[in-house]
Design a protein around this motif. Structure first.
Motif, PDB file in Angstrom:
ATOM      1  N   ALA A 221      61.917  46.877  83.071  1.00 44.16           N
ATOM      2  CA  ALA A 221      60.651  46.962  82.345  1.00 44.16           C
ATOM      3  C   ALA A 221      60.812  46.346  80.960  1.00 44.16           C
ATOM      4  O   ALA A 221      61.819  46.582  80.276  1.00 44.16           O
ATOM      5  N   ALA A 222      59.824  45.548  80.539  1.00 43.00           N
ATOM      6  CA  ALA A 222      59.912  44.859  79.250  1.00 43.00           C
ATOM      7  C   ALA A 222      60.120  45.835  78.099  1.00 43.00           C
ATOM      8  O   ALA A 222      60.836  45.532  77.140  1.00 43.00           O
ATOM      9  N   GLY A 223      59.537  47.021  78.217  1.00 39.76           N
ATOM     10  CA  GLY A 223      59.690  48.026  77.169  1.00 39.76           C
ATOM     11  C   GLY A 223      61.072  48.649  77.115  1.00 39.76           C
ATOM     12  O   GLY A 223      61.404  49.340  76.151  1.00 39.76           O
ATOM     13  N   LYS A 224      61.875  48.411  78.149  1.00 39.77           N
ATOM     14  CA  LYS A 224      63.220  49.000  78.231  1.00 39.77           C
ATOM     15  C   LYS A 224      64.344  47.963  78.165  1.00 39.77           C
ATOM     16  O   LYS A 224      65.501  48.317  77.945  1.00 39.77           O
ATOM     17  N   ILE A 225      64.008  46.686  78.366  1.00 38.21           N
ATOM     18  CA  ILE A 225      65.044  45.658  78.445  1.00 38.21           C
ATOM     19  C   ILE A 225      65.843  45.562  77.140  1.00 38.21           C
ATOM     20  O   ILE A 225      67.042  45.268  77.147  1.00 38.21           O
ATOM     21  N   GLY A 226      65.191  45.868  76.018  1.00 42.42           N
ATOM     22  CA  GLY A 226      65.870  45.834  74.724  1.00 42.42           C
ATOM     23  C   GLY A 226      66.981  46.857  74.624  1.00 42.42           C
ATOM     24  O   GLY A 226      68.014  46.613  73.975  1.00 42.42           O
ATOM     25  N   GLU A 227      66.802  48.014  75.258  1.00 44.37           N
ATOM     26  CA  GLU A 227      67.844  49.044  75.236  1.00 44.37           C
ATOM     27  C   GLU A 227      69.080  48.577  75.997  1.00 44.37           C
ATOM     28  O   GLU A 227      70.214  48.836  75.573  1.00 44.37           O
ATOM     29  N   ILE A 228      68.853  47.894  77.118  1.00 43.17           N
ATOM     30  CA  ILE A 228      69.989  47.359  77.878  1.00 43.17           C
ATOM     31  C   ILE A 228      70.696  46.278  77.061  1.00 43.17           C
ATOM     32  O   ILE A 228      71.924  46.237  76.973  1.00 43.17           O
ATOM     33  N   TRP A 229      69.914  45.393  76.458  1.00 39.92           N
ATOM     34  CA  TRP A 229      70.445  44.330  75.602  1.00 39.92           C
ATOM     35  C   TRP A 229      71.305  44.923  74.485  1.00 39.92           C
ATOM     36  O   TRP A 229      72.457  44.507  74.284  1.00 39.92           O
TER      37      TRP A 229
END
Length: 387
Positions: A221-229
């Motif tokens: 999810a685009a809203g969560k991809i930053g956390e993985i990054w």
């Protein structure tokens, strides 16, 4: 280093970017040099520079934002129905694509020219039978979606996945770094796909990429991809990598860039992509431009994409003419630059079939002068995919 960014900037869009990926603010915070690319504001390099980023990916693990790519799902009542609907548009065998497997192919026009290249994945989950996951190029996705939708049967639908982000981790340390957050990822083989949690976030992973190195693409999810990054970057083996190094890595790997090395005038046979057309489709046809492509399989194409190694240190760029030592123009360079891992210039382009054998000596016309070169097998740097 300005010279390092030449190739990537050459591929940048001339228009002012209007779109940003979910990771845009993170790139800016990391000091990235941003450029317009396929309508998006994208990082071409970070402060360490393209050469360092290229070498880091070859030696450790590079992290790429590829959220500008088009993600979509093709959904029908069962796998065979959906697969046959897609097979009417591409030359790959999708009916026999096993669950959890991924395949590379091309979206073709009626003349057998390439509208775009794409990745097709069949879910491992039996509850998702009838759904195929597609990834297409950013610059082509609007036209691709319209082309596909106009040609689907009533019981198969295209669902755009614009709510998802996409990142890629590539390099020899990618598997170990990702396994810290998703242990199951280490078990995956090349061109396979699985759903799992990464840093506690639901994601879809494929063991693939576009650098010639082992690695993964991670969709979430685009809203969560930053956390993985962010979590991946906590690992000292992982650093962010921009478009500049992505381009030099794929060039050394002999991989095509759509709109440059393949386009609507080139067929998959001319593009040396025959490996992506399985035996059943070669024999049965049933895809756009099949007559031309089957003829090229039987008789050979008039021209073919080849690797080129210029002598000396000067690179030949896209658009340079290719000539015989006697001066006859026999083709054109479609991608070229300096290969940091190769430690030499390399290029690819199209030449008349008679001049395509490895070892053939040719001249690349650079600034009006002939630059001696030799036709070479690709990849220029050996691939290290996890088989």
């Amino acid at each position: 280093m300005a010279a390092e960014a030449d190739t990537a900037i050459a591929h940048a869009s001339p228009e002012t970017p209007s779109l940003k990926t979910a990771l845009h603010s993170r790139h800016v915070a990391l000091g990235a040099r941003m450029v317009p690319f396929a309508g998006y504001d994208m990082p071409v390099q970070y402060p360490s520079g393209i050469l360092t980023e290229h070498n880091w990916t070859r030696e450790k693990a590079g992290l790429f934002d590829v959220s500008h790519m088009g993600q979509a799902f093709l959904v029908g009542p069962d796998h065979e129905t959906t697969a046959r609907a897609l097979e009417a548009l591409i030359p790959a065998d999708i009916v026999n694509l096993a669950p959890g497997k991924q395949r590379y192919s091309q979206l073709l026009n009626e003349e057998g020219g390439i509208l775009d290249d794409l990745m097709v994945t069949r879910s491992l989950d039996p509850d998702e039978d009838g759904a195929l996951y597609l990834v297409v190029n950013a610059a082509c996705k609007t036209e691709d979606y319209a082309h596909i939708e106009a040609r689907l049967p009533a019981n198969v639908k295209l669902i755009r996945a614009e709510h998802r982000g996409l990142i890629a981790i590539q390099g020899p340390a990618a598997a170990e770094a990702l396994a810290v957050l998703a242990p199951e990822a280490a078990e995956m083989g090349f061109m396979t796909s699985r759903s799992m949690k990464v840093a506690g976030i639901k994601a879809n992973l494929s063991r693939s990429g576009y650098t010639g190195e082992d690695g993964y693409e991670i969709s979430a999810a685009a809203g969560k991809i930053g956390e993985i990054w962010d979590t991946l970057l906590l690992d000292a083996r992982v650093k962010p990598i921009g478009l500049g190094a992505r381009d030099s890595l794929r060039l050394e790997a002999g991989l095509c860039l759509y709109g440059h090395d393949i386009d609507t005038t080139t067929s998959p046979v001319e593009g040396a992509l025959t490996w992506s057309i399985q035996k059943r489709r070669r024999e049965e046809g049933g895809f756009p431009g099949a007559a031309r492509i089957q003829r090229e399989f039987a008789e050979g194409p008039a021209r073919v994409r080849v690797g080129l190694l210029p002598e000396g240190r000067a690179p030949a760029r896209e658009g340079a003419e290719i000539a015989t030592p006697e001066g006859e123009i026999v083709g054109k360079v479609t991608s070229g630059g300096f290969g940091p891992t190769l430690n030499a210039p390399c290029a690819m382009g199209y030449v008349a079939k008679a001049h395509s054998a490895p070892g053939t000596r040719l001249d690349l016309i650079v600034r009006g002068k002939p630059l001696p070169a030799v036709v070479a097998a690709m990849p220029f740097v050996p691939n290290r995919y996890k088989r």
